[in-house]
Design a protein around this motif. Structure first.
Motif, mmCIF file in Angstrom:
data_model
loop_
_atom_site.group_PDB
_atom_site.id
_atom_site.type_symbol
_atom_site.label_atom_id
_atom_site.label_comp_id
_atom_site.label_asym_id
_atom_site.label_seq_id
_atom_site.Cartn_x
_atom_site.Cartn_y
_atom_site.Cartn_z
ATOM 1 N N PRO A 121 14.324 -4.294 -5.227
ATOM 2 C CA PRO A 121 13.094 -3.878 -5.913
ATOM 3 C C PRO A 121 11.979 -4.335 -5.165
ATOM 4 N N VAL A 122 10.208 -4.209 -4.292
ATOM 5 C CA VAL A 122 9.322 -4.718 -3.581
ATOM 6 C C VAL A 122 9.138 -5.605 -4.234
ATOM 7 N N PRO A 123 8.315 -7.012 -4.609
ATOM 8 C CA PRO A 123 7.690 -7.714 -4.614
ATOM 9 C C PRO A 123 6.233 -7.499 -4.208
ATOM 10 N N PHE A 124 5.208 -7.309 -5.008
ATOM 11 C CA PHE A 124 4.041 -7.596 -5.099
ATOM 12 C C PHE A 124 3.110 -8.617 -5.300
ATOM 13 N N ASP A 125 1.990 -8.850 -4.524
ATOM 14 C CA ASP A 125 1.305 -9.712 -5.291
ATOM 15 C C ASP A 125 0.106 -8.480 -5.908
ATOM 16 N N THR A 135 10.411 0.482 -6.337
ATOM 17 C CA THR A 135 10.996 0.714 -6.353
ATOM 18 C C THR A 135 10.702 2.082 -4.864
ATOM 19 N N ILE A 136 12.359 1.578 -4.484
ATOM 20 C CA ILE A 136 11.736 2.788 -2.709
ATOM 21 C C ILE A 136 13.456 3.350 -2.716
ATOM 22 N N HIS A 137 13.237 5.288 -3.045
ATOM 23 C CA HIS A 137 14.235 5.731 -2.484
ATOM 24 C C HIS A 137 14.961 5.030 -2.139
ATOM 25 N N GLU A 186 10.252 6.684 -0.296
ATOM 26 C CA GLU A 186 9.368 7.533 -1.285
ATOM 27 C C GLU A 186 9.579 5.930 -2.702
ATOM 28 N N VAL A 187 7.963 6.066 -2.864
ATOM 29 C CA VAL A 187 7.951 4.971 -4.157
ATOM 30 C C VAL A 187 8.571 6.020 -5.735
ATOM 31 N N THR A 188 9.810 5.566 -6.063
ATOM 32 C CA THR A 188 9.792 5.825 -7.567
ATOM 33 C C THR A 188 10.195 5.721 -8.511
ATOM 34 N N ILE A 226 1.033 -1.361 -0.181
ATOM 35 C CA ILE A 226 0.419 -0.187 0.184
ATOM 36 C C ILE A 226 1.419 1.470 -0.603
ATOM 37 N N VAL A 227 0.877 1.704 -0.727
ATOM 38 C CA VAL A 227 1.731 3.275 -1.467
ATOM 39 C C VAL A 227 1.035 4.175 -0.627
#
Length: 158
Positions: A113-117, A106-108, A96-98, A31-32
């Motif tokens: 990278p952060v994978p997700f379903d 990707t987070i600064h 911060e999501v870039t 969740i961003v």
């Protein structure tokens, strides 16, 4: 996706060991945005999913009460709420999501990278101070409201 690694200096919440045991095999929901919608979604999904809430700040701003914080001494503690107790099982990551792709984000300053379903984008609204706060660290916020209160109290006319 059963395991995601994070920079532990920027994670708030339960211990890594406890989280890994509880979330093994659970789908990852990223969740961003940590405003009203993001925190509500994170809380609702926390028991059944591996929830990762990402926000620039290390606190939730209850902006409906933020104007009162500009005029009532010490009221800031009621509107600046740390994320540290938000989730029992998931993670809150300050960053911060870039970049977002269909598989990961990707987070600064994060190496991987952060994978997700599943991905929820809940970045909310943007207003000027005092309704919103331009500080990422909760410790810096009280001084802003104190300064605003001093300005208001010293004003000859509003």
């Amino acid at each position: 996706l059963t395991h995601v690694t994070y920079d532990t200096k920027k994670i708030m919440g339960a211990s890594q060991t406890k989280i890994r045991r509880r979330l093994e095999g659970k789908p990852v929901v990223v969740i961003v945005g940590g405003g009203y919608a993001g925190t509500a979604a994170a809380s609702a999904l926390d028991k059944e999913f591996n929830v990762v809430l990402i926000d620039r700040k290390n606190y939730f701003l209850h902006n409906l009460g933020a104007l009162r914080a500009a005029v009532v001494k010490d009221y800031c503690k009621n509107v600046v709420i740390p994320y540290s107790n938000l989730l029992k099982h998931g993670h809150v990551v300050q960053g911060e999501v870039t970049q977002i792709t269909p598989e990961a984000l990707t987070i600064h300053d994060y190496p991987d990278p952060v994978p997700f379903d599943y991905l929820i984008i809940a970045t909310g609204t943007s207003y000027g101070f005092p309704a919103k706060v331009p500080e990422y660290d909760a410790d810096a916020v009280p001084a802003l409201y104190s300064s605003a209160r001093d300005t208001i109290l010293g004003a000859k006319k509003l």
